[in-house]
Design an enzyme around this catalytic site. Structure first.
Site, mmCIF file in Angstrom:
data_model
loop_
_atom_site.group_PDB
_atom_site.id
_atom_site.type_symbol
_atom_site.label_atom_id
_atom_site.label_comp_id
_atom_site.label_asym_id
_atom_site.label_seq_id
_atom_site.Cartn_x
_atom_site.Cartn_y
_atom_site.Cartn_z
ATOM 1 N N ASP A 1 1.003 -1.071 -0.045
ATOM 2 C CA ASP A 1 -0.217 -0.190 0.115
ATOM 3 C C ASP A 1 0.877 1.325 -0.156
ATOM 4 O O ASP A 1 1.687 1.313 0.845
ATOM 5 C CB ASP A 1 -0.851 -0.038 1.137
ATOM 6 C CG ASP A 1 -1.903 -0.855 0.952
ATOM 7 O OD1 ASP A 1 -2.212 -1.532 0.122
ATOM 8 O OD2 ASP A 1 -2.852 -1.204 1.992
ATOM 9 N N ASP B 1 -14.154 -6.387 -4.707
ATOM 10 C CA ASP B 1 -14.068 -6.534 -3.327
ATOM 11 C C ASP B 1 -15.402 -6.877 -3.152
ATOM 12 O O ASP B 1 -16.432 -6.129 -3.427
ATOM 13 C CB ASP B 1 -13.857 -4.930 -2.644
ATOM 14 C CG ASP B 1 -12.549 -4.499 -2.772
ATOM 15 O OD1 ASP B 1 -11.638 -5.372 -2.874
ATOM 16 O OD2 ASP B 1 -12.172 -3.140 -2.508
#
Lengths: 251, 198
Positions: free
Chosen positions: A11, A130
């Protein structure tokens, strides 16, 4: 034989890696290039850089980062986060990214998948899903898994493939962060019907979980973040563990 | 030594440039036939679609140039496929440097093949120092048929196919040497240092 892939996910916020990375031997563990190079040297098969910067202005720095990563690292890598136009993708691929990953923007505008596949080829178009269960049904979520939609996850997986996605990155929000294992059942349901590779994400906690997701979950690749960043599992030990379990990996 | 990269309408040259930079080489990227011909060695990369790529090459008379090169040339991925005779991808007639056919993988396993697979039956100086069964990175839906005569490496995915080819000064690999870790770097280095003229 084609091997199962292990993919660390980094990330990146404002050009720096986040998630409390802890590496003694790195000059700067906050530097995505240094950390990516370390993972590559340890045997990672690919890398994913996910830009979680809040503003558009900060995201522009991603192209510069991609250039640095591509010049340093000799394995494939994917860039995701905040990509919503053909121009965004063009800039990232030109800078040396091998693939890009889209998520919310594909849900909002599915024809973006067709446009990207046509212009750049399916091989570089990863569509991230997701998913979270809602009243017993798997539903697609957007905006980092925070916004539910009414879209059925299985149906969406089928649609993105028919629109030209080259790979599916499937993250189970129900499993993400639990360290209790991947969403094997859902992954298997999608992967066995899909004609394209499925990367499973969310829930990795032990090395056994990787065996499960490759055998029961029928995943083509497995992605994880914190277990690698916090050195709970090293990539070399994970790969030799998988090899002993007769799962084909690159060592 | 001057290394040229064929510029055409199939992406991914940047990764090849970076891979050469890591070997200390600053390549020339051009689609001008004379400039390419002045290079000592040429790399012909590519990710894209066969028929549109062939059209681009023909329009710039690069097809003739590539066929008649005397210096070593290394095709990568689509580059390999374009160096064959014909591709099933939109029924494209290709350069015909290798008299071989490029076919689509059957639909049994996932297509495209994406990821790390191994190479074996390694036969050329391109693979000096590379052990049998080394892993390389591939992304492709079409493959070159197995060839005893021209194949210098084989790979197994649903069937056995030739994942690297050689004919005189013409070399080609299906895998992305520029993205295949240390093994890939070594193969590029071998091409730069050891590949021979016609």
């Amino acid at each position: 034989m084609l091997t199962k892939r292990i993919i660390p996910c980094l990330d990146v916020k404002d050009g720096k890696t986040v998630k409390g990375v802890n590496f003694e031997n790195l000059r700067d563990a906050g530097d995505p290039v240094e950390l990516g190079a370390l993972y590559a040297s340890q045997g990672a098969d690919e890398l994913v850089f996910l830009d979680i910067s809040a503003t558009l202005e900060k995201r522009k720095t991603m192209v510069e980062l991609v250039r640095k990563v591509a010049s340093r690292i000799n394995i494939p890598f994917t860039v995701g986060g905040g990509i919503s136009t053909v121009e965004d993708v063009s800039a990232l691929l030109d800078a040396g990214a091998d693939k890009i990953s889209i998520n919310s923007s594909a849900v909002k505008n599915p024809s973006l998948i067709d446009a990207l596949a046509l212009q750049f080829g399916s091989q570089c178009v990863v569509v991230a899903i997701d998913t979270r269960q809602h009243e017993g049904k798997h539903k697609v979520h957007t905006h980092g898994g925070t916004r539910p939609t009414d879209i059925d996850t299985m149906a969406w997986a089928k649609e993105i493939e028919s629109r030209g996605a080259g790979e599916i990155l499937l993250t189970s929000m129900d499993h993400d962060g639990t360290k209790a294992g991947f969403a094997n059942e859902l992954t298997a349901a999608i992967s066995s019907k899909a004609g394209i590779p499925v990367i499973a994400s969310g829930g990795a906690g032990t090395m056994e979980h990787f065996i499960d997701v490759f055998s029961t979950g029928k995943a083509d690749a497995a992605l994880a973040a914190s277990i690698f960043h916090f050195r709970e599992i090293g990539i070399p030990e994970l790969k030799s563990f998988l090899q002993k379990a007769s799962i084909e990996v690159r060592i | 030594m001057k290394i040229g990269i064929v510029r055409y309408n199939a992406g991914n040259t940047q990764s090849v440039i970076y891979a050469l930079n890591r070997l200390g080489i600053e390549p020339l990227v051009t689609d001008v036939p004379e400039e390419l011909n002045a290079c000592d060695k040429i790399i012909f990369p590519g990710v894209g679609e066969a028929s549109t790529a062939m059209q681009y090459l023909k329009e710039r008379k690069l097809d003739e140039l590539l066929r008649n090169l005397q210096q070593p040339i290394l095709g990568i991925c689509l580059g390999l496929q374009l160096m064959c005779k014909h591709s099933e991808e939109n029924n494209a007639d290709c350069l015909g440097i290798f008299p071989l056919l490029v076919k689509r993988f059957p639909d049994g396993d996932k297509v495209p093949q994406i990821g790390w697979n191994s190479i074996y039956n390694l036969k050329s100086q391109l693979f000096d120092g590379i052990p049998e069964q080394s892993y390389i990175y591939l992304v492709h839906s079409f493959y070159c048929e197995y060839s005893e005569q021209y194949g210098i490496a084989s790979t197994q995915y649903q069937l056995q196919y030739s994942s690297a080819l050689k004919h005189r000064n013409f070399y080609a690999v299906q895998f992305h040497a520029e993205k295949s870790g240390e093994v890939g770097s070594m193969i590029l280095k071998n091409f730069i240092e050891k590949a021979t003229w016609k």
